[in-house]
Structures are given as C-alpha cells and as structure tokens.
Write a protein that holds these residues in place. Structure first.
Motif, PDB file in Angstrom:
ATOM      1  N   ARG A 161       6.849  -9.633  -6.289  1.00 56.69           N
ATOM      2  CA  ARG A 161       5.990  -8.909  -6.070  1.00 56.69           C
ATOM      3  C   ARG A 161       5.204  -8.873  -4.739  1.00 56.69           C
ATOM      4  O   ARG A 161       4.755  -8.061  -4.210  1.00 56.69           O
ATOM      5  CB  ARG A 161       4.993  -8.897  -7.239  1.00 56.69           C
ATOM      6  CG  ARG A 161       3.638  -8.240  -7.140  1.00 56.69           C
ATOM      7  CD  ARG A 161       4.121  -6.743  -7.580  1.00 56.69           C
ATOM      8  NE  ARG A 161       4.711  -6.629  -9.040  1.00 56.69           N
ATOM      9  CZ  ARG A 161       4.329  -6.884 -10.236  1.00 56.69           C
ATOM     10  NH1 ARG A 161       2.777  -6.683 -10.246  1.00 56.69           N
ATOM     11  NH2 ARG A 161       4.668  -6.511 -11.248  1.00 56.69           N
ATOM     12  N   VAL A 162       5.230 -10.334  -4.283  1.00 51.88           N
ATOM     13  CA  VAL A 162       4.595 -10.674  -2.846  1.00 51.88           C
ATOM     14  C   VAL A 162       5.285 -10.001  -1.699  1.00 51.88           C
ATOM     15  O   VAL A 162       4.824  -9.424  -0.912  1.00 51.88           O
ATOM     16  CB  VAL A 162       4.447 -12.066  -2.847  1.00 51.88           C
ATOM     17  CG1 VAL A 162       3.902 -12.313  -1.167  1.00 51.88           C
ATOM     18  CG2 VAL A 162       3.487 -12.757  -4.095  1.00 51.88           C
ATOM     19  N   ALA A 163       6.630  -9.986  -1.998  1.00 50.57           N
ATOM     20  CA  ALA A 163       7.391  -9.282  -0.635  1.00 50.57           C
ATOM     21  C   ALA A 163       7.269  -7.740  -0.781  1.00 50.57           C
ATOM     22  O   ALA A 163       7.120  -7.235   0.224  1.00 50.57           O
ATOM     23  CB  ALA A 163       8.881  -9.745  -1.052  1.00 50.57           C
ATOM     24  N   ARG A 164       7.054  -7.374  -2.024  1.00 50.10           N
ATOM     25  CA  ARG A 164       6.851  -5.845  -1.961  1.00 50.10           C
ATOM     26  C   ARG A 164       5.699  -5.442  -1.370  1.00 50.10           C
ATOM     27  O   ARG A 164       5.592  -4.494  -0.847  1.00 50.10           O
ATOM     28  CB  ARG A 164       7.152  -5.613  -3.548  1.00 50.10           C
ATOM     29  CG  ARG A 164       6.840  -4.080  -3.789  1.00 50.10           C
ATOM     30  CD  ARG A 164       5.384  -3.688  -4.447  1.00 50.10           C
ATOM     31  NE  ARG A 164       5.399  -2.194  -4.747  1.00 50.10           N
ATOM     32  CZ  ARG A 164       4.289  -1.439  -4.852  1.00 50.10           C
ATOM     33  NH1 ARG A 164       3.247  -1.990  -4.176  1.00 50.10           N
ATOM     34  NH2 ARG A 164       4.447  -0.304  -5.183  1.00 50.10           N
ATOM     35  N   GLU A 165       4.617  -5.963  -1.857  1.00 52.48           N
ATOM     36  CA  GLU A 165       3.068  -5.836  -1.282  1.00 52.48           C
ATOM     37  C   GLU A 165       3.085  -5.917   0.065  1.00 52.48           C
ATOM     38  O   GLU A 165       2.544  -5.179   1.082  1.00 52.48           O
ATOM     39  CB  GLU A 165       2.131  -6.746  -1.860  1.00 52.48           C
ATOM     40  CG  GLU A 165       1.907  -6.594  -3.598  1.00 52.48           C
ATOM     41  CD  GLU A 165       1.438  -4.893  -3.758  1.00 52.48           C
ATOM     42  OE1 GLU A 165       0.587  -4.571  -2.906  1.00 52.48           O
ATOM     43  OE2 GLU A 165       2.185  -4.432  -4.749  1.00 52.48           O
ATOM     44  N   LYS A 166       3.815  -7.127   0.711  1.00 52.49           N
ATOM     45  CA  LYS A 166       3.926  -7.192   2.257  1.00 52.49           C
ATOM     46  C   LYS A 166       4.788  -6.023   2.706  1.00 52.49           C
ATOM     47  O   LYS A 166       4.191  -5.559   3.974  1.00 52.49           O
ATOM     48  CB  LYS A 166       4.611  -8.295   2.454  1.00 52.49           C
ATOM     49  CG  LYS A 166       3.641  -9.784   2.225  1.00 52.49           C
ATOM     50  CD  LYS A 166       4.489 -11.070   2.801  1.00 52.49           C
ATOM     51  CE  LYS A 166       3.687 -12.277   2.469  1.00 52.49           C
ATOM     52  NZ  LYS A 166       4.479 -13.535   2.818  1.00 52.49           N
ATOM     53  N   VAL A 167       5.943  -5.599   2.298  1.00 53.97           N
ATOM     54  CA  VAL A 167       6.443  -4.402   2.723  1.00 53.97           C
ATOM     55  C   VAL A 167       5.716  -3.292   2.735  1.00 53.97           C
ATOM     56  O   VAL A 167       5.543  -2.444   3.752  1.00 53.97           O
ATOM     57  CB  VAL A 167       7.979  -4.357   2.153  1.00 53.97           C
ATOM     58  CG1 VAL A 167       8.413  -2.884   2.485  1.00 53.97           C
ATOM     59  CG2 VAL A 167       8.585  -5.579   2.429  1.00 53.97           C
ATOM     60  N   TYR A 168       5.060  -2.796   1.688  1.00 56.51           N
ATOM     61  CA  TYR A 168       4.473  -1.805   1.517  1.00 56.51           C
ATOM     62  C   TYR A 168       2.965  -1.628   2.553  1.00 56.51           C
ATOM     63  O   TYR A 168       2.507  -0.648   3.017  1.00 56.51           O
ATOM     64  CB  TYR A 168       3.688  -1.611   0.174  1.00 56.51           C
ATOM     65  CG  TYR A 168       2.958  -0.280  -0.115  1.00 56.51           C
ATOM     66  CD1 TYR A 168       3.438   0.915  -0.359  1.00 56.51           C
ATOM     67  CD2 TYR A 168       1.803  -0.522  -0.476  1.00 56.51           C
ATOM     68  CE1 TYR A 168       3.044   2.038  -0.413  1.00 56.51           C
ATOM     69  CE2 TYR A 168       0.867   0.769  -0.829  1.00 56.51           C
ATOM     70  CZ  TYR A 168       1.503   2.091  -0.873  1.00 56.51           C
ATOM     71  OH  TYR A 168       0.750   3.089  -1.129  1.00 56.51           O
ATOM     72  N   ASN A 169       2.149  -2.759   2.550  1.00 54.53           N
ATOM     73  CA  ASN A 169       1.170  -2.979   3.430  1.00 54.53           C
ATOM     74  C   ASN A 169       1.664  -2.857   5.007  1.00 54.53           C
ATOM     75  O   ASN A 169       0.513  -2.252   5.503  1.00 54.53           O
ATOM     76  CB  ASN A 169       0.354  -4.102   3.206  1.00 54.53           C
ATOM     77  CG  ASN A 169      -0.280  -4.162   1.800  1.00 54.53           C
ATOM     78  OD1 ASN A 169      -0.507  -3.335   1.295  1.00 54.53           O
ATOM     79  ND2 ASN A 169      -0.582  -5.514   1.205  1.00 54.53           N
ATOM     80  N   ALA A 170       2.762  -3.023   5.225  1.00 56.26           N
ATOM     81  CA  ALA A 170       3.160  -3.138   6.689  1.00 56.26           C
ATOM     82  C   ALA A 170       3.629  -1.786   7.073  1.00 56.26           C
ATOM     83  O   ALA A 170       3.896  -1.373   8.139  1.00 56.26           O
ATOM     84  CB  ALA A 170       4.610  -3.948   6.765  1.00 56.26           C
ATOM     85  N   ARG A 171       3.504  -0.491   6.129  1.00 54.50           N
ATOM     86  CA  ARG A 171       4.089   0.795   6.540  1.00 54.50           C
ATOM     87  C   ARG A 171       3.146   1.398   7.466  1.00 54.50           C
ATOM     88  O   ARG A 171       3.549   2.304   8.163  1.00 54.50           O
ATOM     89  CB  ARG A 171       4.125   1.696   5.042  1.00 54.50           C
ATOM     90  CG  ARG A 171       2.389   1.919   4.735  1.00 54.50           C
ATOM     91  CD  ARG A 171       2.699   2.703   3.276  1.00 54.50           C
ATOM     92  NE  ARG A 171       1.330   3.151   3.086  1.00 54.50           N
ATOM     93  CZ  ARG A 171       0.321   2.445   2.266  1.00 54.50           C
ATOM     94  NH1 ARG A 171       0.338   0.930   2.347  1.00 54.50           N
ATOM     95  NH2 ARG A 171      -0.678   2.817   2.018  1.00 54.50           N
ATOM     96  N   ALA A 172       1.940   0.762   7.716  1.00 56.44           N
ATOM     97  CA  ALA A 172       1.025   1.466   8.740  1.00 56.44           C
ATOM     98  C   ALA A 172       1.747   1.170  10.170  1.00 56.44           C
ATOM     99  O   ALA A 172       1.442   2.084  11.105  1.00 56.44           O
ATOM    100  CB  ALA A 172      -0.237   0.729   8.773  1.00 56.44           C
TER     101      ALA A 172
END
Length: 199
Positions: free
Chosen positions: A159-170
């Motif tokens: 889940r941590v990796a998922r959040e990092k990837v999603y937050n980096a979409r900017a």
C-alpha cells in the motif's frame, strides 16, 4: 249488457269520466304501493352493491398501502445492499491503479511483461523506487473509445508503494513522451466514477 252496448257506453265521455273517477281512487294507492315497493327493493339492492364496492375499495386501499410499505422496505434493503456492495468494491479496488497511455507491445503482452513496464515507469519516470514484488499483478484492460492504447490495471501488494506512485502522478504534467501523455487514476467504482464526473 252485450258487447255493442258496452262499446257504445264507453264511447260516451260522461260514462268514461264517471268510471275513471270511481276506479282511480282504488288504483292509485295500489299503484303507489307497487312503485314504492319497487323503489325500496332497488334502493336496497343499490345499498348492498355500494356496501360491497366500499368493502372492495377498502381492501384495495389496504393492499396498496401494504404494497407501498413493502416497496419502501425493499428499496431500503436494496439501497443498503448497494451501499455494502459499493463499499466492498471500493475496498477491493483500493490497492489498484489505472495507467492510461502506457506504451504496449505489438501483439499479446503477458502479465509479467506488463508488471515490468509498470515498475520501470515508476522508477524511470516517476522516480519512485519499486520492484516487481511491490505489485501483485498488472495486466491490460480493453481499450476504451478515447484510449490510444489499452490501459493497464496494477494491483499493488504494498500500500505504501501504491500511495507513492499515485502521489507522484503530478510529475506527469511535464512528462511529454512521443507516444503521448500518461495518466494515473484510482480504480473507482461506477458509483464513485459517476460522482467524480459530476463534481
């Protein structure tokens, strides 16, 4: 009195008037009683019919009320089930991300190849260090009417990796590859998607 005499007598207006005055007082009461009896019988019949119709109407109104209550209960149950289903779907999708515009190979692309593409994209473009072990599975979805290539759905094991990837979409705003832009979206339910589109 023979028939001709009777006919002659009845031709006399005075005789007929006298006969009528004598018989009418006796006929009228009997006729009136007969008419009243017929009217009373008809009124009684109408009252019974009206009573029967009223009973049927009351039964139908009661049935309508019961059906309305049952319908409301069913609607409440359906709404509750839909909310539960939507919550379950949202929970099952919370670890997923949708990648749109991620280049694909010609022909069939295995899940292993797609997983490698997602991890390479995260590492090289998003600068998020993840490995294939952070992803449970990744595969292509059917192409939508506005898709250049088949989207990718990736289910993250971390889940941590998922959040990092999603937050980096900017950072993708400045990423302009020759193949076209890439977008990262959450895997929303139909209900959530509809609400998101209205917002």
């Amino acid at each position: 009195m023979d028939l001709s005499s009777l006919i002659q007598a009845l031709s006399d207006k005075t005789v007929v008037d006298s006969f009528a005055r004598a018989i009418i007082p006796e006929i009228i009461p009997a006729l009136q009683a007969t008419i009243e009896s017929c009217i009373d019988a008809k009124l009684s019949e109408l009252r019974e019919e009206n009573k029967k119709l009223k009973t049927e109407l009351d039964d139908h109104l009661l049935l309508i009320s019961e059906l309305r209550n049952e319908n409301q209960e069913l609607k409440t149950t359906i709404d509750s089930h839909e909310l539960r289903i939507n919550s379950t779907e949202a929970y099952l999708r919370v670890d997923n991300l949708i990648f749109k515009g991620l280049p694909e190979d010609d022909g069939y692309e295995t899940a292993e190849v797609t997983t490698v593409k997602v991890t390479q994209f995260a590492n090289d473009v998003l600068k998020i260090p993840i490995s294939s072990s952070d992803i449970s599975i990744a595969h292509r979805l059917p192409k939508g009417h506005s898709d250049r290539v088949k989207p990718v759905i990736a289910r993250f094991a971390n889940r941590v990796a998922r959040e990092k990837v999603y937050n980096a979409r900017a950072t993708l705003k400045s990423y302009k590859p020759p193949s076209g832009p890439v977008f990262i979206n959450e895997h929303l339910t139909k209900t959530a998607s509809a609400l998101f589109e209205k917002a």
